[in-house]
Design a protein around this motif. Structure first.
Motif, PDB file in Angstrom:
ATOM      1  N   ASN A  33      22.683   9.642  36.259  1.00 40.48           N
ATOM      2  CA  ASN A  33      21.454  10.386  36.493  1.00 40.48           C
ATOM      3  C   ASN A  33      20.432   9.406  37.051  1.00 40.48           C
ATOM      4  O   ASN A  33      19.968   8.512  36.361  1.00 40.48           O
ATOM      5  N   SER A  35      17.468  10.195  38.177  1.00 39.09           N
ATOM      6  CA  SER A  35      16.111  10.707  38.006  1.00 39.09           C
ATOM      7  C   SER A  35      15.356   9.889  36.957  1.00 39.09           C
ATOM      8  O   SER A  35      15.934   9.410  35.981  1.00 39.09           O
ATOM      9  N   ASN A  36      14.049   9.751  37.154  1.00 45.23           N
ATOM     10  CA  ASN A  36      13.206   9.063  36.179  1.00 45.23           C
ATOM     11  C   ASN A  36      12.593  10.018  35.164  1.00 45.23           C
ATOM     12  O   ASN A  36      12.040   9.577  34.164  1.00 45.23           O
ATOM     13  N   SER A  37      12.677  11.323  35.421  1.00 46.41           N
ATOM     14  CA  SER A  37      11.945  12.242  34.551  1.00 46.41           C
ATOM     15  C   SER A  37      12.683  13.532  34.192  1.00 46.41           C
ATOM     16  O   SER A  37      12.110  14.380  33.526  1.00 46.41           O
ATOM     17  N   HIS A  38      13.939  13.694  34.615  1.00 51.51           N
ATOM     18  CA  HIS A  38      14.660  14.937  34.329  1.00 51.51           C
ATOM     19  C   HIS A  38      16.081  14.662  33.853  1.00 51.51           C
ATOM     20  O   HIS A  38      16.751  13.777  34.384  1.00 51.51           O
ATOM     21  N   LYS A  39      16.528  15.431  32.877  1.00 57.59           N
ATOM     22  CA  LYS A  39      17.915  15.358  32.433  1.00 57.59           C
ATOM     23  C   LYS A  39      18.797  16.086  33.434  1.00 57.59           C
ATOM     24  O   LYS A  39      18.387  17.074  34.031  1.00 57.59           O
ATOM     25  N   GLU A  63      17.916  10.717  31.530  1.00 57.60           N
ATOM     26  CA  GLU A  63      17.343   9.987  32.650  1.00 57.60           C
ATOM     27  C   GLU A  63      17.791   8.526  32.629  1.00 57.60           C
ATOM     28  O   GLU A  63      17.765   7.881  31.586  1.00 57.60           O
ATOM     29  N   ALA A  91      17.161  17.026  38.740  1.00 57.97           N
ATOM     30  CA  ALA A  91      17.746  15.693  38.551  1.00 57.97           C
ATOM     31  C   ALA A  91      18.752  15.417  39.649  1.00 57.97           C
ATOM     32  O   ALA A  91      19.537  16.286  40.024  1.00 57.97           O
TER      33      ALA A  91
END
Length: 98
Positions: A33, A35-39, A63, A91
């Protein structure tokens, strides 16, 4: 031969088609993953055009972490496509298949 893919919130993304002949057996699938902010919520499955057979169903990847699949990955490549769904909230996942 390794396969690389970046996937953003998408369903039914084909990683290996039944007509594709990448090696004899898979040894690992890494799904990170990025992404820095989403699962990320992922399904990894075989599709024969009628049914799905899951390696993982609704697997949650936090994340900045990764999920490694490394057991029982062999399948009949003349019959199945290997697919991934990424249904997490925007994500992005990075997939490496070895």
């Amino acid at each position: 031969m390794a396969i690389y893919a970046n996937i953003v919130q998408q369903t039914g993304q084909t990683l290996i088609t039944s007509s594709d002949r990448h090696g004899s057996n898979l040894s690992k699938i890494s799904i990170a993953n990025t992404s820095n902010s989403h699962k990320a919520i992922v399904d990894v499955y075989l599709d024969d055009g009628t049914e799905h057979f899951y390696f993982i169903k609704h697997g949650t990847i936090d994340e900045g972490t990764a999920l490694i699949l490394s057991d029982c990955l062999a399948f009949d490549r003349s019959r199945f496509d290997l697919k991934i769904d990424n249904t997490g909230n925007s994500a992005t996942v990075s997939v490496i298949i070895i």
